[in-house]
Design a protein around this motif. Structure first.
Motif, short mmCIF file in Angstrom:
data_model
loop_
_atom_site.label_atom_id
_atom_site.label_comp_id
_atom_site.label_asym_id
_atom_site.label_seq_id
_atom_site.Cartn_x
_atom_site.Cartn_y
_atom_site.Cartn_z
N UNK A 1 -10.84 -16.61 118.51
CA UNK A 1 -11.67 -16.24 117.36
C UNK A 1 -12.09 -17.47 116.55
N UNK A 2 -11.17 -18.39 116.34
CA UNK A 2 -11.48 -19.61 115.57
C UNK A 2 -12.51 -20.47 116.30
N UNK A 3 -12.33 -20.65 117.59
CA UNK A 3 -13.27 -21.46 118.37
C UNK A 3 -14.64 -20.80 118.44
N UNK A 4 -14.68 -19.47 118.62
CA UNK A 4 -15.97 -18.77 118.62
C UNK A 4 -16.67 -18.89 117.28
N UNK A 5 -15.91 -18.79 116.20
CA UNK A 5 -16.49 -18.94 114.86
C UNK A 5 -17.07 -20.34 114.68
#
Length: 87
Positions: A12-16
C-alpha cells in the motif's frame, strides 16, 4: 503486526508513493529526477505486490491463476486483516 499485514502495508505504501509521483509528473512532466523516482518506486511496488500474492493471495482479480480455480473468492479479501487464519 503479523507478516501478512506488514507485507500488505508495504504494498500500500509503495503504491501510494508511485501514484503520488505520477500526480507530480502530471504537472512537472519534464522533471528527470521525478520520472526516475516514479519508475523506481513503481518497480518496487510491482515486486512487493508479486511477493505478497505469491506468498498469500491475489490482491486483485487480475492476479488470479485461472487454471486451477477462482482463488479470488477462496481467500480473505485484502482488507480483511485477520482473514481465515486469524479466526
Amino acid at each position: 503486526m503479523n507478516e501478512r499485514a506488514k507485507l500488505l502495508k508495504d504494498v500500500q505504501c509503495l503504491d501510494f508513493a508511485a501514484h503520488d509521483a505520477a500526480l507530480f509528473l502530471d504537472i512537472n512532466p519534464t522533471d528527470p529526477k521525478a520520472l526516475a523516482y516514479r519508475n523506481d518506486i513503481a518497480k518496487q511496488a510491482a515486486s512487493a505486490r508479486l511477493f505478497y500474492e505469491t506468498r498469500f493471495a491475489p490482491l486483485t482479480h487480475n492476479a488470479c491463476n485461472h487454471a486451477e480455480n477462482w482463488r479470488w473468492v477462496d481467500e480473505p479479501w485484502p482488507w480483511e486483516y485477520q482473514g481465515k487464519e486469524g479466526k
